[in-house]
Design an enzyme around this catalytic site. Structure first.
Site, PDB file in Angstrom:
ATOM      1  N   LYS A 202      -9.225   3.496  -2.505  1.00  0.00           N
ATOM      2  CA  LYS A 202      -9.607   2.716  -1.321  1.00  0.00           C
ATOM      3  C   LYS A 202     -11.017   3.076  -0.898  1.00  0.00           C
ATOM      4  CE  LYS A 202      -7.514   1.107   3.005  1.00  0.00           C
ATOM      5  NZ  LYS A 202      -6.330   1.215   3.877  1.00  0.00           N
TER       6      LYS A 202
ATOM      7  N   GLU B   2       0.838  -1.198   0.000  1.00  0.00           N
ATOM      8  CA  GLU B   2       0.000   0.000   0.000  1.00  0.00           C
ATOM      9  C   GLU B   2       0.877   1.254   0.000  1.00  0.00           C
ATOM     10  OE1 GLU B   2      -3.908   1.613   2.521  1.00  0.00           O
ATOM     11  OE2 GLU B   2      -2.580   0.104   3.386  1.00  0.00           O
TER      12      GLU B   2
ATOM     13  N   PRO C  81      22.312   2.342  28.916  1.00  0.00           N
ATOM     14  CA  PRO C  81      22.572   2.211  30.350  1.00  0.00           C
ATOM     15  C   PRO C  81      22.087   0.834  30.813  1.00  0.00           C
ATOM     16  CG  PRO C  81      21.489   4.304  29.849  1.00  0.00           C
ATOM     17  CD  PRO C  81      21.374   3.444  28.630  1.00  0.00           C
ATOM     18  N   LEU C  82      22.998  -0.046  31.148  1.00  0.00           N
ATOM     19  CA  LEU C  82      22.685  -1.431  31.489  1.00  0.00           C
ATOM     20  C   LEU C  82      22.719  -1.593  33.006  1.00  0.00           C
ATOM     21  CD1 LEU C  82      22.149  -4.314  30.427  1.00  0.00           C
ATOM     22  CD2 LEU C  82      24.631  -4.643  30.307  1.00  0.00           C
ATOM     23  N   SER C  83      21.546  -1.779  33.604  1.00  0.00           N
ATOM     24  CA  SER C  83      21.441  -1.784  35.064  1.00  0.00           C
ATOM     25  C   SER C  83      21.582  -3.168  35.667  1.00  0.00           C
ATOM     26  CB  SER C  83      20.084  -1.208  35.479  1.00  0.00           C
ATOM     27  OG  SER C  83      19.036  -2.088  35.103  1.00  0.00           O
ATOM     28  N   GLY C  84      21.520  -4.202  34.848  1.00  0.00           N
ATOM     29  CA  GLY C  84      21.541  -5.553  35.390  1.00  0.00           C
ATOM     30  C   GLY C  84      20.170  -6.081  35.735  1.00  0.00           C
ATOM     31  N   GLY C  85      19.110  -5.353  35.325  1.00  0.00           N
ATOM     32  CA  GLY C  85      17.743  -5.795  35.548  1.00  0.00           C
ATOM     33  C   GLY C  85      17.126  -6.370  34.287  1.00  0.00           C
TER      34      GLY C  85
ATOM     35  N   ASP D 110      14.631  -5.297  32.306  1.00  0.00           N
ATOM     36  CA  ASP D 110      14.301  -4.406  31.193  1.00  0.00           C
ATOM     37  C   ASP D 110      15.522  -4.039  30.355  1.00  0.00           C
ATOM     38  OD1 ASP D 110      11.645  -4.439  31.952  1.00  0.00           O
ATOM     39  OD2 ASP D 110      11.834  -2.675  33.221  1.00  0.00           O
ATOM     40  N   SER D 111      16.558  -3.511  30.988  1.00  0.00           N
ATOM     41  CA  SER D 111      17.741  -3.123  30.210  1.00  0.00           C
ATOM     42  C   SER D 111      18.425  -4.347  29.615  1.00  0.00           C
ATOM     43  CB  SER D 111      18.724  -2.326  31.076  1.00  0.00           C
ATOM     44  OG  SER D 111      19.182  -3.090  32.176  1.00  0.00           O
TER      45      SER D 111
ATOM     46  N   CYS E 182      -5.744  -3.344   2.075  1.00  0.00           N
ATOM     47  CA  CYS E 182      -5.449  -3.459   3.501  1.00  0.00           C
ATOM     48  C   CYS E 182      -6.689  -3.687   4.354  1.00  0.00           C
ATOM     49  CB  CYS E 182      -4.686  -2.218   3.965  1.00  0.00           C
ATOM     50  SG  CYS E 182      -3.855  -2.468   5.566  1.00  0.00           S
TER      51      CYS E 182
END
Length: 716
Positions: free
Chosen positions: A114, A45, A354-358, A360-361, A175
């Site tokens: 359409k 489309e 930023p890698l927090s160790g949780g 999500d990151s 579509c």
């Protein structure tokens, strides 16, 4: 014999307003279709300008450049001897329409506008286009001069019409028309149309692909026929990822399937099918209903055949079983492809997280790692375009990645931002995961910056705020958490801009966010903290799905570091530790679990529930775990948090759209951001439904319902 037709459909990674690139991808798809013997080619489309142009559709330039591209297509020798079906915006009698243009050998055959618009969820087509509401009506469209000069035509048919070749009849859907209860294919099939085509720009959502496949199978099961489906693929400049899945079906069976997720910009699917199979199916199953409609389809005739006379030995495609990805596989593939499109088209040199160790990151980090796995596989498979883009991103003309880990080290920088409230456990978990995926990892201590900011405040006011654990008030406690969170955002952008410069490399990095959909829903994040980034690949994914995804990554990508991350309690680590251990947890702060939030989120958005309706449903859903009084407390607490924090969604980082209950404020979930947070009328309606109980003679210590107390930490 003239009964077998070879047809082509495709998935194209088009980019809004990239007319040059879009033209080249269209031509490449037509060239592949012809090489595979196809006599008809269907594209996505609005493929000429890109589906996601939004308010650029208002601009006359968009219409002009679309016609200029159409002229190039008409003039190209590549488009000769094949019916080409392309999408573009067209203005007819000063009204703008979303159209399909069918042409053959430098002649436009018809223009089909359409008729049924997508105007729900993410879609706002009625904002830019009008629907053609004249069933079976066809008018003359006066071609612009630049097209007349090529075709020699002044006017062409415009409206609700179908194309009759010498051997069959072909009709168009666009579509959302497939998803509508008044789908055009129903009446077209009853009027003898044998081939249905659908040009789409359908985005990815978790667990959605089967709906699309089932609709197409159902469309041809009811009345027989061949169905071609084309879709856009990739990130065309917005929050959604279009997930391909080009396919061909006949009489309720899928016979050809394209990839849902891929790094290829052009994918063409061809199928050879026997028209007599359609006629035989209809002759037995549909004969009683195949009576002529009082107002038959307007047929545009063309002196062209999709079949050839010597096709008896031509092999036809047989039914296949569709492979559906698991939700965990979808998370590993969709956001990874979206990130790659964004990175290569933004001109940046990689990502910083930023890698927090949780959870999500770590999920964001695993998605980037998955992207590197896909890139290496594509290069190994001979995709020269991917290799060219990788070399441009890393800034090395002769570079060729040896492994996903090695590529990750070039493209991906992670940093652990420690404070006095951070535990050694999260630091080691972040470091171990970074090592296993191969990212360039840094450890940063933010205490100096935090103390500097608090020192400025102290000099001006003569006061130094304290944490609650040290005798401070809730407002002081919140402010100290916010300072840490916001300092991390500032440092993330500083290192994104200059970390490559410090290593003597060109370019900057895109900052990745890692707030999940449930935290966005309740506002459980600091405004302008590390959730504020350039893009967020997990912002539309629930915590529950992210945990399942990490469990999948442990085995699929061989990342054992994720086991410790999954078993650790979710925590922001913004308050002081107790004996070196975390004293603050996310679910305790929010007053509900992530699984409860997923249920509530779906009721709020998908089921359209306000507080009272939600209470009425949850007293049954949670009847085995919670009393009506406890359910009422949960519902009230959620709506207080939601309404107090809704303002945060006005500044939230653009996120990959993956869930139908996303609170994205951009165009999916349109709500006020200033509420009466007491919900007086709504909560009273809930209270009236709670059974009256005999009050206890002894009042519990504190005497106040903790669930009714919302600290100011929810509001910033």
């Amino acid at each position: 014999m003239g009964r077998k037709v070879t047809l082509a459909t495709c998935s194209l990674n088009q980019w809004s307003l990239d007319f040059e690139g879009n033209l080249q991808r269209i031509l490449e798809s037509i060239e592949i279709a012809k090489a595979n013997g196809a006599k008809y080619r269907l594209g996505p489309e609005l493929e000429i300008c890109g589906y996601g142009c939004a308010d650029h559709f208002y601009e006359s330039d968009t219409l002009l450049h679309s016609f200029q591209v159409l002229r190039k297509l008409l003039e190209s020798p590549i488009t000769q001897d094949i019916i080409c079906d392309v999408g573009m915006p067209i203005m007819h009698r000063n009204v703008r329409y979303n159209c399909r243009v069918l042409f053959l050998n430098r002649k436009i055959l018809l223009i089909r506008p359409k008729m049924l618009m997508a105007n729900y969820g993410l879609y706002r087509e009625i904002r830019w286009f009008s629907h053609w509401n004249h069933s079976r009506r066809v008018e003359e469209y006066f071609l612009p001069r630049i097209i007349q000069e090529v075709t020699g035509q002044d006017t062409v048919p415009f409206g609700d019409c179908v194309l009759s070749t010498k051997d069959t009849c072909l009709g168009t859907e666009l579509c959302a028309e497939l998803w509508n209860p008044r789908s055009p294919h129903i009446q077209m099939g009853l009027d003898g149309v044998e081939i249905f085509t659908n040009a789409s720009a359908s985005h990815h959502e978790l667990r959605k692909a089967d709906q699309r496949v089932n609709l197409i199978k159902s469309a041809t099961t009811k009345s027989g026929g061949i169905y071609l489906y084309a879709n856009q693929r990739g990130c065309d400049g917005d929050r959604v990822y279009y997930d391909g899945c080009a396919m061909v079906a006949i009489n309720g069976d899928i016979v050809a399937q394209g990839a849902q997720f891929s790094l290829s910009d052009v994918e063409v699917i061809t199928a050879t099918l026997d028209l007599e199979d359609v006629r035989s199916y209809r002759g037995e199953v549909c004969q009683p209903n195949m009576e002529s409609d009082p107002k038959p389809c307007h047929r545009v005739k063309v002196d062209f055949s999709l079949s050839s006379s010597d096709d008896i030995y031509l092999h036809t495609h047989q039914p296949i079983t569709w492979h559906f990805h698991t939700p965990e596989e979808e998370i590993s593939l969709g956001p990874a492809c979206w990130l790659w499109d964004y990175l290569r088209r933004s001109g940046q040199a990689g990502f910083l997280l930023p890698l927090s160790g949780g959870v999500d990151s770590s999920s964001t980090a695993c998605i980037v790692h998955s992207m590197c796995v896909l890139l290496c596989q594509a290069i190994q498979d001979g995709n020269s375009r991917v290799l060219e883009d990788v070399r441009r991103v890393v800034g090395e003309d002769t570079y060729c990645p040896q492994s996903p880990m090695e590529l990750c080290g070039h493209m991906f920088t992670t940093c652990y931002m420690a404070s006095e409230n951070s535990s050694q456990d999260t630091c080691s978990r972040a470091r171990e995961l970074a090592y296993q995926i191969g990212s360039t990892h840094m450890n940063i201590n933010i205490d100096m910056a935090v103390n500097g900011i608090l020192g400025i405040f102290s000099v001006v006011t003569g006061s130094w705020p304290k944490f609650r654990a040290h005798g401070g008030s809730p407002r002081e406690n919140l402010a100290l958490q916010n300072v840490q969170a916001r300092v991390r955002m500032v440092l993330a952008y500083l290192f994104a801009q200059l970390s490559l410069w410090s290593r003597g490399k060109p370019g900057g990095l895109l900052v990745l966010g890692s707030a999940n959909v449930d935290e966005s829903l309740t506002g459980y994040f600091t405004k302008y903290d590390c959730s504020s980034a350039d893009i967020n690949p997990i912002g539309g994914i629930s915590k529950t799905d992210l945990k399942s995804f990490l469990l999948f990554c442990v085995q699929h990508f061989q990342l054992p570091a994720l086991r410790g991350i999954l078993t650790a309690p979710p925590t922001a680590e913004l308050e002081p530790l107790t004996d070196g251990q975390v004293s603050q947890t996310d679910e305790a702060d929010m007053g509900m679990t992530y699984s409860e939030l997923s249920v509530i989120g779906r009721l709020r958005k998908i089921s359209k529930c306000g507080p009272f309706s939600m209470f009425c449903k949850l007293i049954h859903t949670w009847k085995d775990a919670l009393s009506p009084t406890e359910v009422a407390k949960k519902v009230k607490h959620f709506f207080r948090m939601y309404s107090m924090n809704r303002h945060k969604m006005t500044t939230v980082t653009p996120s990959y759209h993956a869930e139908s209950y996303s609170p994205d404020d951009n165009r999916f979930d349109l709500r006020p951001f200033l509420y009466n947070t007491h919900w007086t009328w709504q909560f009273r309606c809930i209270d009236e439904q709670i059974p009256v109980r005999v009050p206890l003679l002894v009042t519990p210590a504190g005497g106040k319902d903790a669930a009714s107390e919302v600290e100011p930490s929810q509001t910033f």
